[in-house]
Design a protein around this motif. Structure first.
Motif, PDB file in Angstrom:
ATOM      1  N   TYR A  21       6.005  10.217  -7.123  1.00 23.20           N
ATOM      2  CA  TYR A  21       6.969  11.033  -6.557  1.00 23.20           C
ATOM      3  C   TYR A  21       7.364  10.711  -5.129  1.00 23.20           C
ATOM      4  O   TYR A  21       6.812   9.931  -4.785  1.00 23.20           O
ATOM      5  N   ARG A 111      14.613   7.902  -4.296  1.00 24.15           N
ATOM      6  CA  ARG A 111      14.384   8.194  -5.637  1.00 24.15           C
ATOM      7  C   ARG A 111      14.966   7.385  -6.974  1.00 24.15           C
ATOM      8  O   ARG A 111      14.137   6.899  -7.574  1.00 24.15           O
ATOM      9  N   ILE A 119      11.466  14.596  -6.312  1.00 23.23           N
ATOM     10  CA  ILE A 119      11.579  14.710  -4.741  1.00 23.23           C
ATOM     11  C   ILE A 119      10.784  16.165  -4.538  1.00 23.23           C
ATOM     12  O   ILE A 119      11.035  17.085  -4.897  1.00 23.23           O
TER      13      ILE A 119
END
Length: 439
Positions: A21, A111, A119
């Motif tokens: 992430y 991302r 995110i």
């Protein structure tokens, strides 16, 4: 708290250890708490930091702190240095809005570039309460008490069930470091005023004020879900689409409890705001056919028995056709123009027009019809107002404003797509024809 956090993300399936992430990290207590919890939970992540250059040396200190922390824990670090004041001035938006645009664009860029699985934002329970109260202060419907979503698209908020006090205790008990943002202590912004003065006053009214507020908002959120289901059913059974126009009978809305809210939920996606939908709702008490309400890209008309929603018409400027032009381009389509001195079979299709060329005066003019226009409809020897002609054809109000006419000299030869004028038709005496044929 580590165990509670892990239990939360597992039970909600928010974060998976096999994924990676992107953590949005300012260096403040909230984002550093999330960074340390992710580390302890074994969740892989990169860090993204934005230096907005708004607090001079303090901003640079935040950057160095986060970058050093990432390096110490061998975590990938992504940095954006932004001229926030320039963006604010150049686009005429607030500093806060400019900073928001910068950071979310940067987070999504990183991302996507590294194919990360989400995110992570460090909003917590106190942020949620502040957001809901700010929505209420601005004026909101039931969705305003939903607050922030735990997951929305790529955005994930794993800390929403945890209070600022719980996060602070976690950080202090673990001897963990963070940066204090001096601007958070000021009361220049509405959120800070609410944080430092408004919410503490409200929460001091009852011992269980926080718990009761959160419970109430969750119940209202569930009520909203129920309303959403009822709205979907009402919309499916009440709104009919025909020829690009959505139709809603007054009998399906006028006397319903909560009718104003039904209207708003229907019309908001078409560019109508809550004030406009309230005006529409109030207008149903005394319906005046022909009334129109204009949204961003759509318009709503009140007819005798129903309201009609359709796109706003394309702007149209008068066109001229020369004698030898090969085609006519209109918003509704293109017409091929042909001429012949040979006998022609009458074209019965309403979208086309076969006219006696010798009876026309060039250049021909094509314009929107207007009040007072009259013409001789094919088969009639007397004039008729175009407004009455359109009523006879039962042309819906929204479509009337798009109707165009072809004018020769000062006479209308064709109501385009509907009827030619009797005087312009071909006869046995016709020597030359002009044919408008829609592709």
């Amino acid at each position: 708290m580590r165990e509670v956090f892990i239990s939360h993300i597992q039970s909600r399936q928010l974060l998976l250890p096999q994924h990676r992430y992107l953590l949005a990290c300012s260096g403040g207590m909230d984002s550093m708490a999330l960074a340390n919890l992710l580390l302890q939970a074994g969740i892989p992540f990169d860090i993204a930091h934005v230096n907005f250059k708004l607090r001079e040396e303090e901003s640079d200190g935040d950057q160095s702190f986060v970058e050093n922390w990432a390096q110490k824990h061998q975590i990938n670090f992504h940095l954006k240095i932004a001229d926030t004041k320039y963006l604010s001035l150049s686009q005429g938006i607030s500093i806060q809005m400019a900073a928001r645009e910068i950071r979310y664009a940067f987070f999504e860029e990183i991302r996507a570039k590294f194919n990360l699985n989400g995110i992570l934002l460090a909003h917590h329970e106190d942020d949620q309460l502040e957001t809901i109260f700010l929505n209420l202060l601005r004026g909101t419907g039931i969705e305003g008490v939903y607050g922030m979503s735990e997951r929305k698209g790529w955005l994930i908020r794993p800390l929403l069930p945890f209070s600022r006090a719980e996060l602070t205790d976690f950080m202090k008990s673990g001897g963990l470091e963070w940066r204090e943002d001096s601007s958070n202590e000021k009361s220049d912004y509405k959120r800070n005023k609410l944080r430092h003065h408004g919410l503490p006053a409200i929460l001091s009214l009852e011992a269980d004020a926080r718990k009761n507020l959160l419970t109430s908002f969750e119940r209202l959120k569930d009520t909203g879900r129920a309303f959403s289901g009822l709205f979907d059913y009402w919309k499916a059974t009440s709104i009919v689409e025909k020829d690009g126009i959505q139709l809603l009978k007054y009998s399906d809305i006028a006397h319903l409890p909560g009718g104003a809210s039904l209207l708003y939920f229907w019309l908001r996606s078409f560019g109508f705001n809550s004030d406009q939908t309230q005006q529409i709702w109030e207008s149903l008490a005394e319906i005046k056919p022909g009334t129109v309400f204009i949204g961003k890209d759509f318009q709503l008309w009140l007819d005798r028995k129903e309201m009609m929603l359709c796109p706003k018409p394309f702007p149209f400027e008068t066109l001229h056709i020369q004698k030898n032009d090969p085609e006519l381009n209109l918003p509704e389509g293109t017409y091929d123009i042909s001429r012949s001195s040979e006998p022609q079979a009458i074209d019965l299709r309403l979208q086309n027009a076969l006219l006696d060329l010798d009876r026309l005066e060039f250049p021909l003019e094509i314009r929107l019809w207007k009040e007072g226009d009259r013409f001789f409809p094919l088969g009639m020897q007397s004039e008729k107002k175009i407004s009455d002609f359109l009523i006879d054809l039962k042309v819906p109000l929204p479509k009337k404003q798009e109707v165009k006419v072809l004018v020769s000299g000062n006479k209308i030869a064709w109501v385009i797509g509907m009827r030619i004028a009797d005087w312009a038709k071909i006869t046995p005496a016709t020597r030359q024809t002009i044919h408008f044929k829609k592709r």
